[in-house]
Write an enzyme that holds these catalytic residues in place. Structure first.
Site, PDB file in Angstrom:
ATOM      1  N   HIS A   1      12.564 -23.607-108.218  1.00 34.21           N
ATOM      2  CA  HIS A   1      12.977 -23.425-106.934  1.00 34.21           C
ATOM      3  C   HIS A   1      12.003 -23.041-106.011  1.00 34.21           C
ATOM      4  O   HIS A   1      12.236 -23.185-105.034  1.00 34.21           O
ATOM      5  CB  HIS A   1      13.866 -22.111-107.046  1.00 34.21           C
ATOM      6  CG  HIS A   1      15.455 -21.974-108.401  1.00 34.21           C
ATOM      7  ND1 HIS A   1      15.718 -23.018-108.121  1.00 34.21           N
ATOM      8  CD2 HIS A   1      15.362 -21.985-108.871  1.00 34.21           C
ATOM      9  CE1 HIS A   1      16.624 -23.342-109.502  1.00 34.21           C
ATOM     10  NE2 HIS A   1      16.597 -22.211-109.755  1.00 34.21           N
TER      11      HIS A   1
ATOM     12  N   HIS B   1       6.847 -16.282-101.255  1.00 38.49           N
ATOM     13  CA  HIS B   1       7.124 -17.565-102.094  1.00 38.49           C
ATOM     14  C   HIS B   1       7.027 -18.095-100.876  1.00 38.49           C
ATOM     15  O   HIS B   1       7.505 -17.782 -99.483  1.00 38.49           O
ATOM     16  CB  HIS B   1       8.367 -17.715-102.887  1.00 38.49           C
ATOM     17  CG  HIS B   1       9.892 -17.015-102.545  1.00 38.49           C
ATOM     18  ND1 HIS B   1       9.946 -15.797-102.401  1.00 38.49           N
ATOM     19  CD2 HIS B   1      10.344 -17.443-101.519  1.00 38.49           C
ATOM     20  CE1 HIS B   1      11.125 -15.173-101.960  1.00 38.49           C
ATOM     21  NE2 HIS B   1      11.446 -16.801-101.226  1.00 38.49           N
TER      22      HIS B   1
ATOM     23  N   HIS C   1       9.513 -21.285 -98.536  1.00 40.16           N
ATOM     24  CA  HIS C   1      10.727 -22.762 -98.659  1.00 40.16           C
ATOM     25  C   HIS C   1       9.993 -24.226 -97.956  1.00 40.16           C
ATOM     26  O   HIS C   1       9.424 -23.481 -96.752  1.00 40.16           O
ATOM     27  CB  HIS C   1      11.546 -22.070 -98.194  1.00 40.16           C
ATOM     28  CG  HIS C   1      12.162 -21.233 -98.769  1.00 40.16           C
ATOM     29  ND1 HIS C   1      12.718 -20.979 -99.993  1.00 40.16           N
ATOM     30  CD2 HIS C   1      11.676 -19.763 -98.717  1.00 40.16           C
ATOM     31  CE1 HIS C   1      13.581 -19.967 -99.937  1.00 40.16           C
ATOM     32  NE2 HIS C   1      12.531 -18.870 -99.815  1.00 40.16           N
TER      33      HIS C   1
ATOM     34  N   GLU D   1      14.340 -21.580 -93.923  1.00 36.58           N
ATOM     35  CA  GLU D   1      15.382 -21.171 -94.215  1.00 36.58           C
ATOM     36  C   GLU D   1      16.544 -20.663 -92.338  1.00 36.58           C
ATOM     37  O   GLU D   1      17.388 -21.097 -91.781  1.00 36.58           O
ATOM     38  CB  GLU D   1      15.469 -20.271 -94.913  1.00 36.58           C
ATOM     39  CG  GLU D   1      15.260 -20.301 -96.261  1.00 36.58           C
ATOM     40  CD  GLU D   1      15.396 -20.191 -97.936  1.00 36.58           C
ATOM     41  OE1 GLU D   1      16.113 -20.735 -98.394  1.00 36.58           O
ATOM     42  OE2 GLU D   1      14.998 -18.817 -97.199  1.00 36.58           O
TER      43      GLU D   1
ATOM     44  N   THR E   1      17.873 -15.174-100.214  1.00 38.65           N
ATOM     45  CA  THR E   1      18.597 -16.562 -99.876  1.00 38.65           C
ATOM     46  C   THR E   1      18.573 -17.530-101.162  1.00 38.65           C
ATOM     47  O   THR E   1      18.580 -18.385-100.790  1.00 38.65           O
ATOM     48  CB  THR E   1      17.533 -17.321 -99.182  1.00 38.65           C
ATOM     49  OG1 THR E   1      16.321 -17.376 -99.009  1.00 38.65           O
ATOM     50  CG2 THR E   1      17.475 -16.158 -96.969  1.00 38.65           C
ATOM     51  N   THR E   2      18.734 -17.036-102.163  1.00 43.82           N
ATOM     52  CA  THR E   2      19.036 -17.374-103.565  1.00 43.82           C
ATOM     53  C   THR E   2      20.004 -16.380-104.482  1.00 43.82           C
ATOM     54  O   THR E   2      20.279 -15.314-104.619  1.00 43.82           O
ATOM     55  CB  THR E   2      17.211 -18.224-103.765  1.00 43.82           C
ATOM     56  OG1 THR E   2      16.582 -16.722-104.834  1.00 43.82           O
ATOM     57  CG2 THR E   2      16.680 -19.344-103.306  1.00 43.82           C
TER      58      THR E   2
ATOM     59  N   HIS F   1       8.358 -15.923 -97.468  1.00 44.36           N
ATOM     60  CA  HIS F   1       9.222 -14.810 -97.682  1.00 44.36           C
ATOM     61  C   HIS F   1       7.796 -14.103 -98.076  1.00 44.36           C
ATOM     62  O   HIS F   1       7.088 -14.187 -99.577  1.00 44.36           O
ATOM     63  CB  HIS F   1       9.974 -14.918 -98.250  1.00 44.36           C
ATOM     64  CG  HIS F   1      11.002 -15.764 -97.332  1.00 44.36           C
ATOM     65  ND1 HIS F   1      12.094 -16.025 -97.810  1.00 44.36           N
ATOM     66  CD2 HIS F   1      11.446 -16.216 -96.133  1.00 44.36           C
ATOM     67  CE1 HIS F   1      12.864 -16.918 -96.924  1.00 44.36           C
ATOM     68  NE2 HIS F   1      12.422 -16.288 -95.303  1.00 44.36           N
TER      69      HIS F   1
END
Length: 343
Positions: free
Chosen positions: A90, A115, A117, A129, A224-225, A142
């Protein structure tokens, strides 16, 4: 307990274990099978009212003077031990040493991981995000921490409403390369596929953050996951971090969400969640509207031109006044001479 009762109890235990096991094994995605619109069917918290990310409408935020500067601790003290970078299907994750932490919140939070995005580089580019006034950034970083004052570890903290604290850093692109992000991007080719990991040289984590850690937006939200636990104190910085377009391209095109042995390769792109409803929540700011306002390049140019014109105008006026004074002085002298001549 009689045999029928024992049998029922055993069945419930086995069923419960099977259900928990199957929940852990659910493979979710952003756009494919079990995509965002189906998350709440398999992970109930994803349908909650305190979900993240959100759109920060700056005119509707509320200034809170009690919000102090966020202070990373130990981010630059990386030592000699390498970091672990891995592809979880992911995103790309770096495991952070436990001596790194965060002050400036109601409790002390210990670092866990960071991590990213990002999007896909398409014409309607989006990758972050969180959004600001409906506008997305190119990517988002993040940095995840857990409340180590109240809970023994990340697993215990992540289900509690005050369990986690995440720093959100919006990333935009420009012409200049950001050397700090090369500490991650240069090693992505070694974790191209889901499940791969590599040890990378340790580096100063704080170099990834914006310089201004005093201006930010704060609200209560969620992961958010999946499983989308509503346990996050979010800090989204006002200042963006810039990387080059070439660096963003690396992020968007190197990683795969599929395993190396999978016959069908799937690029890992668009790994951002859509913004969620605020649902009566208030987003607080650590700065007032006046101190937080950034001027556009056009506004700066107009101000500079205005100041220059003002200076020129002032110089002309002063010159005119000086000339006028000199004129009247000369006129006065001539008048005195003429009067003496005729007296």
């Amino acid at each position: 307990m009689d045999s029928p009762g024992l049998f029922v109890l055993l069945c419930l235990v086995i069923f419960g274990q099977a259900a928990a096991s199957s929940a852990e094994e659910i493979t979710w995605s952003y756009t494919g099978l079990i995509g965002q619109s189906e998350w709440s069917e398999y992970f109930p918290d994803c349908g909650g009212t305190y979900q993240s990310p959100v759109d920060v409408i700056t005119t509707q935020t509320r200034f809170d003077p009690s919000l102090t500067r966020v202070t990373p601790l130990g981010y630059s003290q990386h030592g000699n031990q390498p970091f672990t970078l891995y592809n979880n299907g992911h995103t790309a994750i770096i495991v952070m040493p436990e001596w790194m932490g965060l002050e400036g919140l109601p409790w002390f939070f210990t670092a866990v991981q960071l991590h990213l995005h990002w999007g896909n580089g398409g014409p309607n580019q989006r990758g972050s995000e969180h959004t600001m006034n409906g506008i997305s950034a190119d990517a988002e970083l993040h940095v995840v921490h857990y409340n180590s004052e109240l809970y023994p570890n990340m697993s215990a903290a992540m289900t509690q409403k005050d369990g986690l604290a995440v720093l959100g850093i919006l990333i935009v692109t420009g012409e200049e390369t950001n050397p700090a992000f090369n500490n991650i991007l240069n090693y992505l080719s070694r974790i191209k596929h889901f499940g791969q990991k590599v040890f990378i040289p340790a580096f100063d984590i704080q170099s990834l953050l914006p310089e201004d850690l005093g201006r930010y937006y704060r609200y209560n939200g969620s992961l958010t996951t999946p499983p989308c636990y509503q346990s996050v104190i979010w800090t989204v910085f006002h200042e963006r971090v810039q990387i080059s377009k070439a660096q963003l391209l690396k992020l968007e095109t190197i990683l795969y969400s599929s395993k190396a042995e999978d016959p069908e390769k799937m690029l890992l792109q668009d790994n951002y969640r859509a913004t969620q409803a605020l649902n009566q929540r208030v987003i607080y700011t650590s700065f007032s509207a006046e101190s937080g306002k950034e001027l556009s390049s056009g506004e700066v140019t107009a101000i500079v031109i205005g100041v220059m014109c003002g200076c020129v105008g002032l110089a002309v006026i002063v010159r005119f006044i000086v000339k006028t004074i000199r004129f009247f002085k000369v006129l006065h002298r001539e008048t005195v001479v003429v009067n003496r001549w005729f007296t």
